[in-house]
Motif scaffolding. Structure first.
Motif, PDB file in Angstrom:
ATOM      1  N   ASP A 179       0.832  -1.189   0.000  1.00  0.00           N
ATOM      2  CA  ASP A 179       0.000   0.000   0.000  1.00  0.00           C
ATOM      3  C   ASP A 179       0.875   1.252   0.000  1.00  0.00           C
ATOM      4  N   HIS A 180       0.495   2.233  -0.793  1.00  0.00           N
ATOM      5  CA  HIS A 180       1.224   3.489  -0.969  1.00  0.00           C
ATOM      6  C   HIS A 180       2.503   3.336  -1.805  1.00  0.00           C
ATOM      7  N   MET A 181       2.665   2.228  -2.482  1.00  0.00           N
ATOM      8  CA  MET A 181       3.867   2.048  -3.313  1.00  0.00           C
ATOM      9  C   MET A 181       3.932   3.077  -4.437  1.00  0.00           C
ATOM     10  N   HIS A 182       2.782   3.639  -4.822  1.00  0.00           N
ATOM     11  CA  HIS A 182       2.789   4.586  -5.942  1.00  0.00           C
ATOM     12  C   HIS A 182       3.628   5.820  -5.636  1.00  0.00           C
ATOM     13  N   ARG A 183       3.869   6.109  -4.367  1.00  0.00           N
ATOM     14  CA  ARG A 183       4.691   7.262  -3.999  1.00  0.00           C
ATOM     15  C   ARG A 183       6.190   7.001  -4.181  1.00  0.00           C
ATOM     16  N   TYR A 184       6.562   5.745  -4.410  1.00  0.00           N
ATOM     17  CA  TYR A 184       7.983   5.378  -4.442  1.00  0.00           C
ATOM     18  C   TYR A 184       8.373   4.639  -5.721  1.00  0.00           C
ATOM     19  N   LEU A 185       7.605   4.836  -6.776  1.00  0.00           N
ATOM     20  CA  LEU A 185       7.853   4.069  -8.002  1.00  0.00           C
ATOM     21  C   LEU A 185       9.249   4.299  -8.598  1.00  0.00           C
ATOM     22  N   PRO A 186       9.771   5.530  -8.676  1.00  0.00           N
ATOM     23  CA  PRO A 186      11.131   5.676  -9.215  1.00  0.00           C
ATOM     24  C   PRO A 186      12.175   4.904  -8.408  1.00  0.00           C
ATOM     25  N   ALA A 187      12.110   4.984  -7.075  1.00  0.00           N
ATOM     26  CA  ALA A 187      13.065   4.258  -6.240  1.00  0.00           C
ATOM     27  C   ALA A 187      12.916   2.753  -6.420  1.00  0.00           C
ATOM     28  N   LEU A 188      11.688   2.272  -6.546  1.00  0.00           N
ATOM     29  CA  LEU A 188      11.467   0.841  -6.742  1.00  0.00           C
ATOM     30  C   LEU A 188      11.993   0.382  -8.099  1.00  0.00           C
ATOM     31  N   MET A 189      11.792   1.206  -9.131  1.00  0.00           N
ATOM     32  CA  MET A 189      12.335   0.868 -10.448  1.00  0.00           C
ATOM     33  C   MET A 189      13.866   0.812 -10.403  1.00  0.00           C
ATOM     34  N   GLN A 190      14.468   1.784  -9.738  1.00  0.00           N
ATOM     35  CA  GLN A 190      15.931   1.803  -9.641  1.00  0.00           C
ATOM     36  C   GLN A 190      16.432   0.621  -8.823  1.00  0.00           C
ATOM     37  N   ARG A 191      15.696   0.259  -7.794  1.00  0.00           N
ATOM     38  CA  ARG A 191      16.051  -0.925  -6.998  1.00  0.00           C
ATOM     39  C   ARG A 191      16.070  -2.184  -7.866  1.00  0.00           C
ATOM     40  N   ALA A 192      15.185  -2.236  -8.855  1.00  0.00           N
ATOM     41  CA  ALA A 192      15.109  -3.405  -9.737  1.00  0.00           C
ATOM     42  C   ALA A 192      16.178  -3.391 -10.827  1.00  0.00           C
ATOM     43  N   GLY A 193      16.998  -2.327 -10.871  1.00  0.00           N
ATOM     44  CA  GLY A 193      18.077  -2.268 -11.846  1.00  0.00           C
ATOM     45  C   GLY A 193      17.796  -1.417 -13.058  1.00  0.00           C
ATOM     46  N   TRP A 194      16.648  -0.723 -13.085  1.00  0.00           N
ATOM     47  CA  TRP A 194      16.292   0.114 -14.221  1.00  0.00           C
ATOM     48  C   TRP A 194      16.629   1.570 -13.936  1.00  0.00           C
ATOM     49  N   GLN A 195      16.655   2.368 -14.989  1.00  0.00           N
ATOM     50  CA  GLN A 195      16.868   3.803 -14.846  1.00  0.00           C
ATOM     51  C   GLN A 195      15.541   4.539 -14.994  1.00  0.00           C
TER      52      GLN A 195
END
Length: 244
Positions: A179-195
């Motif tokens: 819940d509330h992951m939408h506020r952290y999408l850039p950080a989550l994408m970067q955590r997964a190895g993406w830019q």
């Protein structure tokens, strides 16, 4: 409802709770902007609205063949609505907008152009509300929250709260859900190895409805979520794999 193989270039996903007055204009604008650019669909997720949002969406559907309607029987929040919309989408890439109409659909082609010019490792284009059209208190609270988040997570994203985003569907569905992951999408994408890349977008005044969150509520929820994000980042290990 889940689609394993996307068959459209883009899906526009719009979570909505009590946004009956905003949606007709917003959906009409999306269709006007995208109809001559690429095949697309619009998924509007009614998060158990208590106004006439669902009735309005059903009345709009005969005039917009691109519109699909999802309905939550219980209120589940923006992150759940977003994930359910992306799961049901048929687009390889997802554009998101908030249902209140403050995000400008005219920015979607800009996000698409930025994606086309970006490196292959970029899987998210995040909107950046350079000139926010909110109350002074909301802008102040957002500025503080963005500063704290950026310093702790080092996500190099000036505005994670902007609803206007473009991302690859597959990359999103690989992210951990909470819940509330939408506020952290850039950080989550970067955590997964993406830019990720941030680009300035238009921000419009709210003309109908009311904000769903107060500044104090955002602050308390944000502190708990930040602790969880820091835990995730500390326990992330990315390893390159080659097959021999």
């Amino acid at each position: 409802m889940f689609h394993e193989t996307p068959n459209l270039p883009i899906s526009v996903v719009i979570p909505a709770h009590n946004e009956a007055a905003s949606l007709p204009r917003l959906i009409g604008e999306v269709v006007f902007v995208l109809r001559d650019i690429a095949p697309f669909e619009i998924l509007c997720i009614d998060d158990a609205s208590t106004d006439s949002t669902l009735d309005v969406l059903q009345a709009l559907r005969p005039g917009f063949s691109e519109l699909r309607i999802l309905h939550h029987t219980t209120r589940s929040g923006q992150s759940t609505a977003l994930r359910n919309g992306v799961s049901a989408a048929r687009g390889a890439w997802i554009a998101t907008l908030d249902g209140d109409g403050q995000n400008d659909p005219a920015d979607i082609p800009k996000l698409l152009r930025c994606r086309d010019m970006a490196a292959p490792e970029v899987r998210m284009i995040a909107g950046w509300r350079v000139d926010r059209r909110d109350t002074a208190g909301k802008r102040w609270a957002s500025r503080i929250a963005n500063g704290i988040r950026s310093n702790l997570l080092r996500d190099r994203t000036p505005d994670t709260g902007c609803g206007a985003k473009l991302f690859e569907r597959k990359a999103f569905l690989d992210l951990p859900y909470f819940d509330h992951m939408h506020r952290y999408l850039p950080a989550l994408m970067q955590r997964a190895g993406w830019q990720t890349v941030s680009v300035p977008v238009n921000h419009r005044p709210r003309t109908a409805g009311a904000s769903k969150y107060g500044n104090l509520e955002r602050a308390w929820v944000g502190l708990a979520d930040l602790r969880g994000m820091l835990w995730l980042l500390r326990r992330t290990k990315l390893t390159k794999v080659t097959e021999l």
